[in-house]
Design a protein around this motif. Structure first.
Motif, PDB file in Angstrom:
ATOM      1  N   ASN A   1       0.816  -1.187   0.051  1.00  0.00           N
ATOM      2  CA  ASN A   1       0.009  -0.041  -0.196  1.00  0.00           C
ATOM      3  C   ASN A   1       0.964   1.308   0.065  1.00  0.00           C
ATOM      4  O   ASN A   1       0.368   2.153  -0.525  1.00  0.00           O
ATOM      5  CB  ASN A   1      -0.977   0.059   1.379  1.00  0.00           C
ATOM      6  N   ASP A   2       2.134   1.147   0.518  1.00  0.00           N
ATOM      7  CA  ASP A   2       3.080   2.396   0.418  1.00  0.00           C
ATOM      8  C   ASP A   2       3.410   2.812  -1.107  1.00  0.00           C
ATOM      9  O   ASP A   2       4.134   3.767  -0.917  1.00  0.00           O
ATOM     10  CB  ASP A   2       4.097   2.258   1.587  1.00  0.00           C
ATOM     11  N   ALA A   3       3.205   1.919  -1.772  1.00  0.00           N
ATOM     12  CA  ALA A   3       3.704   2.337  -3.301  1.00  0.00           C
ATOM     13  C   ALA A   3       2.774   2.304  -4.218  1.00  0.00           C
ATOM     14  O   ALA A   3       2.939   3.187  -5.388  1.00  0.00           O
ATOM     15  CB  ALA A   3       4.717   0.975  -3.754  1.00  0.00           C
ATOM     16  N   VAL A   4       1.495   2.242  -4.076  1.00  0.00           N
ATOM     17  CA  VAL A   4       0.380   2.128  -4.856  1.00  0.00           C
ATOM     18  C   VAL A   4      -0.179   3.783  -5.234  1.00  0.00           C
ATOM     19  O   VAL A   4      -0.073   3.883  -6.583  1.00  0.00           O
ATOM     20  CB  VAL A   4      -0.926   1.651  -4.211  1.00  0.00           C
ATOM     21  N   PRO A   5       0.018   4.471  -4.451  1.00  0.00           N
ATOM     22  CA  PRO A   5      -0.391   6.112  -4.764  1.00  0.00           C
ATOM     23  C   PRO A   5       0.430   6.529  -5.770  1.00  0.00           C
ATOM     24  O   PRO A   5       0.299   7.520  -6.428  1.00  0.00           O
ATOM     25  CB  PRO A   5      -0.340   6.808  -3.377  1.00  0.00           C
ATOM     26  N   TYR A   6       1.914   5.876  -5.791  1.00  0.00           N
ATOM     27  CA  TYR A   6       2.942   6.695  -6.767  1.00  0.00           C
ATOM     28  C   TYR A   6       3.016   6.048  -8.268  1.00  0.00           C
ATOM     29  O   TYR A   6       3.889   6.710  -8.888  1.00  0.00           O
ATOM     30  CB  TYR A   6       4.385   6.636  -6.039  1.00  0.00           C
ATOM     31  N   ILE A   7       2.248   5.009  -8.423  1.00  0.00           N
ATOM     32  CA  ILE A   7       1.923   4.507  -9.942  1.00  0.00           C
ATOM     33  C   ILE A   7       0.994   4.701 -10.346  1.00  0.00           C
ATOM     34  O   ILE A   7      -0.045   4.852  -9.951  1.00  0.00           O
ATOM     35  CB  ILE A   7       2.633   2.928  -9.577  1.00  0.00           C
ATOM     36  N   SER A   8       1.116   4.794 -11.571  1.00  0.00           N
ATOM     37  CA  SER A   8      -0.101   5.021 -12.685  1.00  0.00           C
ATOM     38  C   SER A   8      -0.042   4.201 -13.972  1.00  0.00           C
ATOM     39  O   SER A   8       1.082   3.687 -14.517  1.00  0.00           O
ATOM     40  CB  SER A   8      -0.460   6.693 -13.050  1.00  0.00           C
ATOM     41  N   ALA A   9      -1.131   4.086 -14.504  1.00  0.00           N
ATOM     42  CA  ALA A   9      -1.241   3.160 -15.897  1.00  0.00           C
ATOM     43  C   ALA A   9      -0.220   4.100 -17.062  1.00  0.00           C
ATOM     44  O   ALA A   9      -0.364   5.326 -17.179  1.00  0.00           O
ATOM     45  CB  ALA A   9      -2.552   3.216 -16.436  1.00  0.00           C
ATOM     46  N   GLY A  10       0.617   3.376 -17.565  1.00  0.00           N
ATOM     47  CA  GLY A  10       1.458   3.696 -18.616  1.00  0.00           C
ATOM     48  C   GLY A  10       2.915   4.110 -17.970  1.00  0.00           C
ATOM     49  O   GLY A  10       3.638   4.269 -18.730  1.00  0.00           O
ATOM     50  N   ASP A  11       3.033   3.616 -16.643  1.00  0.00           N
ATOM     51  CA  ASP A  11       4.405   3.876 -16.262  1.00  0.00           C
ATOM     52  C   ASP A  11       5.347   2.799 -16.749  1.00  0.00           C
ATOM     53  O   ASP A  11       4.927   1.548 -16.874  1.00  0.00           O
ATOM     54  CB  ASP A  11       4.418   4.056 -14.695  1.00  0.00           C
ATOM     55  N   LYS A  12       6.592   3.069 -17.057  1.00  0.00           N
ATOM     56  CA  LYS A  12       7.444   2.095 -17.336  1.00  0.00           C
ATOM     57  C   LYS A  12       8.046   1.233 -16.166  1.00  0.00           C
ATOM     58  O   LYS A  12       8.382   2.074 -14.957  1.00  0.00           O
ATOM     59  CB  LYS A  12       8.587   2.442 -18.061  1.00  0.00           C
ATOM     60  N   VAL A  13       8.389  -0.125 -16.066  1.00  0.00           N
ATOM     61  CA  VAL A  13       9.099  -0.763 -14.955  1.00  0.00           C
ATOM     62  C   VAL A  13      10.130  -1.770 -15.634  1.00  0.00           C
ATOM     63  O   VAL A  13      10.052  -1.956 -16.855  1.00  0.00           O
ATOM     64  CB  VAL A  13       7.944  -1.620 -14.238  1.00  0.00           C
ATOM     65  N   ASN A  14      10.848  -2.036 -14.804  1.00  0.00           N
ATOM     66  CA  ASN A  14      11.812  -2.903 -15.216  1.00  0.00           C
ATOM     67  C   ASN A  14      11.642  -4.508 -14.633  1.00  0.00           C
ATOM     68  O   ASN A  14      11.142  -4.692 -13.433  1.00  0.00           O
ATOM     69  CB  ASN A  14      13.279  -2.725 -14.708  1.00  0.00           C
ATOM     70  N   VAL A  15      11.657  -5.378 -15.388  1.00  0.00           N
ATOM     71  CA  VAL A  15      11.336  -6.863 -15.097  1.00  0.00           C
ATOM     72  C   VAL A  15      12.470  -7.865 -15.141  1.00  0.00           C
ATOM     73  O   VAL A  15      13.283  -7.722 -16.037  1.00  0.00           O
ATOM     74  CB  VAL A  15      10.122  -7.237 -16.078  1.00  0.00           C
ATOM     75  N   ARG A  16      12.652  -8.632 -14.278  1.00  0.00           N
ATOM     76  CA  ARG A  16      13.533  -9.473 -14.410  1.00  0.00           C
ATOM     77  C   ARG A  16      12.893 -11.117 -14.126  1.00  0.00           C
ATOM     78  O   ARG A  16      12.275 -11.157 -13.062  1.00  0.00           O
ATOM     79  CB  ARG A  16      14.660  -9.579 -13.138  1.00  0.00           C
ATOM     80  N   TYR A  17      13.148 -11.861 -14.822  1.00  0.00           N
ATOM     81  CA  TYR A  17      12.530 -13.126 -14.902  1.00  0.00           C
ATOM     82  C   TYR A  17      13.554 -14.279 -14.061  1.00  0.00           C
ATOM     83  O   TYR A  17      14.616 -14.238 -14.260  1.00  0.00           O
ATOM     84  CB  TYR A  17      12.037 -13.699 -16.373  1.00  0.00           C
ATOM     85  N   GLU A  18      12.949 -14.926 -13.379  1.00  0.00           N
ATOM     86  CA  GLU A  18      13.747 -16.038 -12.771  1.00  0.00           C
ATOM     87  C   GLU A  18      14.110 -17.134 -13.574  1.00  0.00           C
ATOM     88  O   GLU A  18      15.292 -17.629 -13.550  1.00  0.00           O
ATOM     89  CB  GLU A  18      12.703 -16.756 -11.664  1.00  0.00           C
ATOM     90  N   ALA A  19      13.307 -17.429 -14.703  1.00  0.00           N
ATOM     91  CA  ALA A  19      13.880 -18.232 -15.869  1.00  0.00           C
ATOM     92  C   ALA A  19      14.560 -17.713 -16.606  1.00  0.00           C
ATOM     93  O   ALA A  19      15.509 -18.542 -17.377  1.00  0.00           O
ATOM     94  CB  ALA A  19      12.475 -18.675 -16.578  1.00  0.00           C
ATOM     95  N   PHE A  20      15.226 -16.381 -16.646  1.00  0.00           N
ATOM     96  CA  PHE A  20      16.258 -15.764 -17.492  1.00  0.00           C
ATOM     97  C   PHE A  20      16.739 -14.856 -16.554  1.00  0.00           C
ATOM     98  O   PHE A  20      16.393 -13.705 -16.556  1.00  0.00           O
ATOM     99  CB  PHE A  20      15.177 -15.070 -18.728  1.00  0.00           C
ATOM    100  N   PRO A  21      17.833 -15.311 -16.013  1.00  0.00           N
ATOM    101  CA  PRO A  21      18.582 -14.681 -15.149  1.00  0.00           C
ATOM    102  C   PRO A  21      19.201 -13.233 -15.424  1.00  0.00           C
ATOM    103  O   PRO A  21      19.534 -13.354 -16.747  1.00  0.00           O
ATOM    104  CB  PRO A  21      19.733 -15.456 -14.740  1.00  0.00           C
ATOM    105  N   ALA A  22      18.945 -12.234 -14.834  1.00  0.00           N
ATOM    106  CA  ALA A  22      19.200 -10.975 -15.136  1.00  0.00           C
ATOM    107  C   ALA A  22      20.818 -10.854 -15.462  1.00  0.00           C
ATOM    108  O   ALA A  22      21.210  -9.986 -16.586  1.00  0.00           O
ATOM    109  CB  ALA A  22      18.859  -9.959 -14.176  1.00  0.00           C
ATOM    110  N   GLU A  23      21.598 -11.698 -14.834  1.00  0.00           N
ATOM    111  CA  GLU A  23      23.044 -11.679 -15.078  1.00  0.00           C
ATOM    112  C   GLU A  23      23.443 -12.111 -16.453  1.00  0.00           C
ATOM    113  O   GLU A  23      24.444 -11.488 -17.072  1.00  0.00           O
ATOM    114  CB  GLU A  23      23.910 -12.467 -14.018  1.00  0.00           C
ATOM    115  N   LYS A  24      22.473 -12.912 -16.955  1.00  0.00           N
ATOM    116  CA  LYS A  24      22.803 -13.192 -18.655  1.00  0.00           C
ATOM    117  C   LYS A  24      21.834 -12.661 -19.581  1.00  0.00           C
ATOM    118  O   LYS A  24      22.552 -12.251 -20.636  1.00  0.00           O
ATOM    119  CB  LYS A  24      22.596 -14.858 -18.614  1.00  0.00           C
TER     120      LYS A  24
END
Length: 424
Positions: A304-327
């Motif tokens: 709940n302390d993060a919901v007020p600061y995000i809105s539709a259309g915002d960009k986010v970074n995603v890291r998949y466990e199946a595709f390690p970010a190191e690689k």
């Protein structure tokens, strides 16, 4: 010579010439200090930093993959599908036997046999009632036709008799004239008058018979209606009894065997049970995937302390466990929808990657749907697709502040704690 003081003096004596380096000029020290302080203040005042939070989630599709669970306890006796098979809405998947057995055999089979025998008897009774109705109504119709023909004939006879009486009345009047002129005697006139009234009595008898025929026709018409309604009521009662027996038969089937059916068009992904295996209520039977998957989405659980600061259309970074970010590095995604009410516990339990509240804590979580920009990941000449249930971690970028504001945030907390009641 070997005194302790002489030895200490020899050990502390310099073995070479001491060379002192020249010191750093004062102006250079001050210039470096001023430059460092200026750069630091510029960074603190002009620089900004966005607060970010890492949240967990999982990959899913819309419509989602469906887990089909058993609603009863029993044994799997038949399997209608296999992995990879496409199924339509209403297709059978599993047949589960939930019947009970006693010394006299399977209870549901015995009940079904008795109900089917009763249904046969009821059908025979209905058939006989319909046949009796047909015979009775045909007999009454024949009687009605006979009386109708008799009524028609008697009506014709009466009509002709009335014409004859009119002729005889004219003759009687003529005889009266003849007798007044002296052409005939009184006995001849009397005979003619008696013959006229005799014919009238015969006409009256014929009229009574004709009225009896009409009354009989009316009675037969009423009897036909009454008999038809009586037979219909009896047949209706037997049909109601048949419907009740059919309902009992359905209840018996429910207590004997259950057919698990598909509720949508889909493709069988995996089967959890085999024929002969016992299942309990709530056990997973199979998983099905939607027939046509257009896009993959990422379900994130945001505090709940993060919901007020995000809105539709915002960009986010995603890291998949199946595709390690190191690689593979990080992937970009866009926020599509944000729920404005906390997710229920039941909803979160349907997602394997949802955070679970531990004992003593109650943190409201909000569901955020994110669409990855890359639906397929290329690696070593291959196309690797996202799959349902893949775990992922995403970085959300929240409010943006100056560096000095972040540095002074502890003093803001002290100010708030020292502030008295607010009166606005």
């Amino acid at each position: 010579m070997f005194r302790q003081d002489a030895l200490e003096n020899r050990r502390m004596k310099w073995r070479g010439r001491a060379i002192l380096l020249p010191g750093i000029p004062l102006w250079l020290t001050m210039l470096g200090s001023i430059a460092f302080i200026t750069a630091f203040l510029t960074f603190v005042i002009a620089g900004t930093y966005s607060r970010r939070v890492n949240v967990s989630g999982e990959v899913t599709t819309w419509p989602r993959a469906v887990n089909i669970y058993s609603g009863v306890q029993g044994f799997v006796v038949r399997q209608f599908v296999h992995e990879g098979q496409s199924i339509k809405k209403g297709d059978p998947i599993y047949q589960i036997d939930v019947s009970k057995s006693t010394r006299s055999g399977v209870v549901t089979d015995n009940q079904r046999r008795d109900i089917e025998n009763q249904l046969v008897r009821v059908d025979n009774i209905i058939s006989r009632l319909e046949e009796s109705k047909k015979i009775t109504l045909n007999t009454l119709e024949k009687q009605h036709l006979q009386y109708s023909d008799a009524f028609r004939r008697s009506s014709d006879i009466i009509r002709r008799a009335e014409e004859g009486i009119k002729i005889m009345k004219n003759n009687m009047e003529n005889y009266r004239n003849y007798q007044s002129k002296g052409l005939i005697n009184k006995d001849q006139l009397t005979n003619q008058v008696a013959l006229y009234y005799q014919q009238q009595n015969n006409l009256l008898s014929l009229s009574g018979q004709n009225e009896q025929n009409a009354l009989q026709i009316t009675s037969l018409e009423s009897q036909i209606q009454t008999q038809a309604a009586d037979f219909d009521n009896r047949i209706y009662q037997m049909e109601l009894q048949r419907y009740e027996l059919q309902k009992e038969l359905v209840d018996t089937d429910v207590a004997g065997e259950i057919i698990i059916r598909a509720l949508s068009d889909a493709k069988v992904d995996s089967l959890s049970v085999t024929v002969g295996q016992m299942v309990n209520a709530g056990d997973s039977l199979l998983q099905i995937l939607p027939e046509n998957i257009e896009n993959y989405y990422l379900i994130l659980w945001v505090p709940n302390d993060a919901v007020p600061y995000i809105s539709a259309g915002d960009k986010v970074n995603v890291r998949y466990e199946a595709f390690p970010a190191e690689k593979f590095g990080q992937f970009s995604a866009t926020v599509k929808t944000i729920s404005r009410t906390p997710a229920s516990t039941q909803e979160m339990l349907t997602y394997k990657g949802a955070p679970q509240n531990t004992l003593g804590t109650s943190v409201p979580w909000y569901k955020v749907i994110v669409k990855p920009e890359k639906q397929i990941i290329s690696y070593d000449g291959k196309s690797l697709s996202l799959e349902n249930g893949m775990k992922a971690e995403s970085t959300l970028f929240l409010e943006k502040r100056r560096i000095y504001q972040w540095m002074l945030s502890p003093f803001y907390d002290m100010k708030h704690s020292a502030t008295g009641p607010i009166d606005e």
